[in-house]
Scaffold this motif. Structure first.
Motif: not given
Length: 554
Positions: A176-190, A200-206, A424-427
């Protein structure tokens, strides 16, 4: 948000990014039920590590528990579940699940799941209900002895026809890709594309974890190869608590045959009168529990294990041959055909059986909405700890948990679908410091060692010394796997081993914390049962995050 694909620059290649509203990792009963309940309102990606038909759901034989008989009641289902859970179930979770069982199954029936039917005395058609261990009534809806396969096929047909559901087959979720802005939030998954061998990267709201359990951590298991604890390990690395990992259910009756791998002999056979016995036909379950062959699974598994060790036998036997042959073939056609192909005629002879790791009663902690400690990450099915199962899962409550919590998760996600929309930007995944492995044998060696010592030291019967030995070996393996992961490109075996060693550590640490014997956890050094039991909860350190190749974190 539409499902799209775009290119992002990476250190050494072009990285693919996909976007969706909801990413569901896992394509079994939990994942597909959630996808169907969401798809009319948003775009969904379903990630499947193998093909979409492979997973534990497909191999579930017995059925799904719900109150359909007028002589039965939700209160009785609650009482049976609490009893099977050996005093460690969350009663609110049990009532939440069982009270929603009939509606959940009615929803499945609406999609065409072909549950068996029969005629009553008045000639009226009704569902055929069977009974399994721990149940006081007949309340198991089933499709012969292949309920899971029927459910998987039905759900697959439904999702295949929905334009908002996109299947990604042969993809491993990495982290899971953790948000750099919210500690309890994820922006997607590698994710690792197994066909292209590229991350690859999958960006998702949930994000919903529906990855099943981790019984592949044991040498002998009824589970398919994909059951490597991926969701549990990913959630732990991302900062989620886990609970009750010491309670791994060993199904008492897996087929014992050199040409059969992971083939389960359904508990429904015992529900229809099959008897456990020695090679000479002598029954033994009445010596261990007054319920005999219909005792809960933990008792039956320990009894078989005890008799095998006492007599020095490789297996025990399950005999249903005293029933009419046409009854056996009608109700258990799949088991009959499989055994017949191996030269065993179950209408005439007993079936050789052994216990095998079957179901993880613990997992990622969730609430009634299936939400984890991360605000936009959910966990559904075997990957989750809801409090339903306690110290032992009652038969046919597992598929029920999948569809009930898929429903509550869908309601919760849809109620807050627009809460998260920022980009949010994903590395990008960085493989600039790694190379292709030239020593795959290291993975294979560590893989076999892990599963063998988990079976020997953290199996049906445990001791403090065995647990300590297991933890020492796990610590060494973690160091080797960390180093390997840091220097070589990912592969399916590496990713699964990385997750399994994490799951193994969580199981052992939970087992070491429980100073009693209860349900599926039996420790010879603590044979008594505590008066006031509580769940075993582990919390990761705040500093834990996902790690890319080139890091030494696991």
């Amino acid at each position: 948000m539409k499902s799209v694909t775009s290119s992002l620059s990476s250190t050494d290649s072009q990285a693919i990014e996909h976007q969706c509203d909801v990413l569901i990792i896992g394509s079994g009963a939990a994942g597909l039920s959630l996808a169907l309940r969401l798809a009319d309102h948003c775009n969904v990606i379903v990630l499947s590590k193998s093909d979409r038909n492979e997973g534990s759901t497909r191999y579930a034989q017995g059925g799904i528990a719900a109150v359909f008989d007028e002589e039965d009641s939700v209160d009785a289902h609650v009482a049976d579940t609490l009893n099977a859970g050996a005093g460690l179930c969350d009663e609110d979770a049990v009532r939440f699940t069982t009270s929603r069982a009939k509606d959940a199954l009615t929803w499945l029936i609406g999609y065409g799941v072909p549950f068996d039917k029969e005629q009553n005395d008045k000639g009226e058609e009704r569902f055929h209900l069977t009974r399994e261990g721990g149940h006081s009534h007949r309340r198991i809806l089933h499709a012969a002895d292949a309920t899971g396969e029927a459910l998987q096929i039905t759900l697959n047909d439904a999702v295949s026809n929905h334009p908002n559901i996109h299947f990604f087959e042969r993809y491993n979720a990495i982290d899971l890709i953790k948000s750099s802005q919210k500690d309890d939030h994820c922006t997607g998954c590698y994710v690792w594309n197994r066909q292209r061998e590229h991350v690859e990267v999958i960006r998702a709201r949930y994000i919903a974890l529906a990855t099943g359990g981790g019984s592949k951590v044991y040498q002998y298991t009824s589970n398919p190869d994909v059951s490597s604890g991926d969701g549990i390990a990913m959630a732990w690395r991302a900062g989620c608590r886990v609970a009750n990992m010491e309670f791994n259910q060993f199904h008492p009756t897996c087929l014992y045959h050199p040409q059969a791998r992971n083939f389960l002999i359904s508990e429904a056979l015992r529900g229809e009168g099959a008897q456990l016995c020695h090679a000479d036909g002598t029954r033994f379950m009445q010596n261990f529990d007054e319920r005999g062959d219909l005792a809960p699974r933990d008792i039956v598994a320990r009894a078989i294990d005890f008799e095998m060790k006492r007599l020095g036998e490789d297996c025990m036997y399950l005999d249903i041959s005293h029933k009419p042959a046409d009854f056996i073939v009608k109700h258990f056609p799949n088991i009959y055909r499989r055994c017949r192909a191996l030269g065993i005629d179950i209408t005439r002879e007993a079936i050789p059986v052994v216990p095998a790791a079957h179901y993880s009663c613990g997992g990622v902690m969730t609430d009634f909405n299936a939400k984890t400690d991360l605000d936009n990450v959910y966990a559904i099915g075997e990957v989750a700890y809801t409090g339903l199962h306690g110290a032992n899962r009652m038969a046919s409550n597992s598929l029920l948990e999948c569809v009930v919590y898929a429903s509550s998760a869908a309601e919760h996600i849809l109620s807050r679908l627009d809460d998260f929309s920022e980009q949010e930007a994903i590395a990008p995944w960085d493989e600039s410091q790694v190379s292709n492995s030239d020593e795959e044998v290291i993975i294979q060696h560590n893989w076999h060692e892990l599963r063998l010592f988990m079976w020997d030291y953290v199996g049906i019967v445990r001791t403090n010394k065995r647990l300590e030995r297991a933890l020492r070996r796990i610590t060494l393996l973690e160091q080797e796997i960390q180093e390997y992961y840091a220097h070589f490109r990912v592969s399916n075996n590496l990713l699964e081993l990385r997750n399994l060693v994490t799951v193994a550590e969580l199981i052992v640490r939970c087992a070491m914390q429980r100073k009693e014997s209860r349900g599926l956890h039996f420790n010879l050094d603590y044979p008594d049962t505590a008066q006031h039991p509580t769940p075993t909860i582990l919390a990761p350190s705040k500093s834990q995050t996902h790690h890319l190749p080139g890091d030494l974190g696991l």
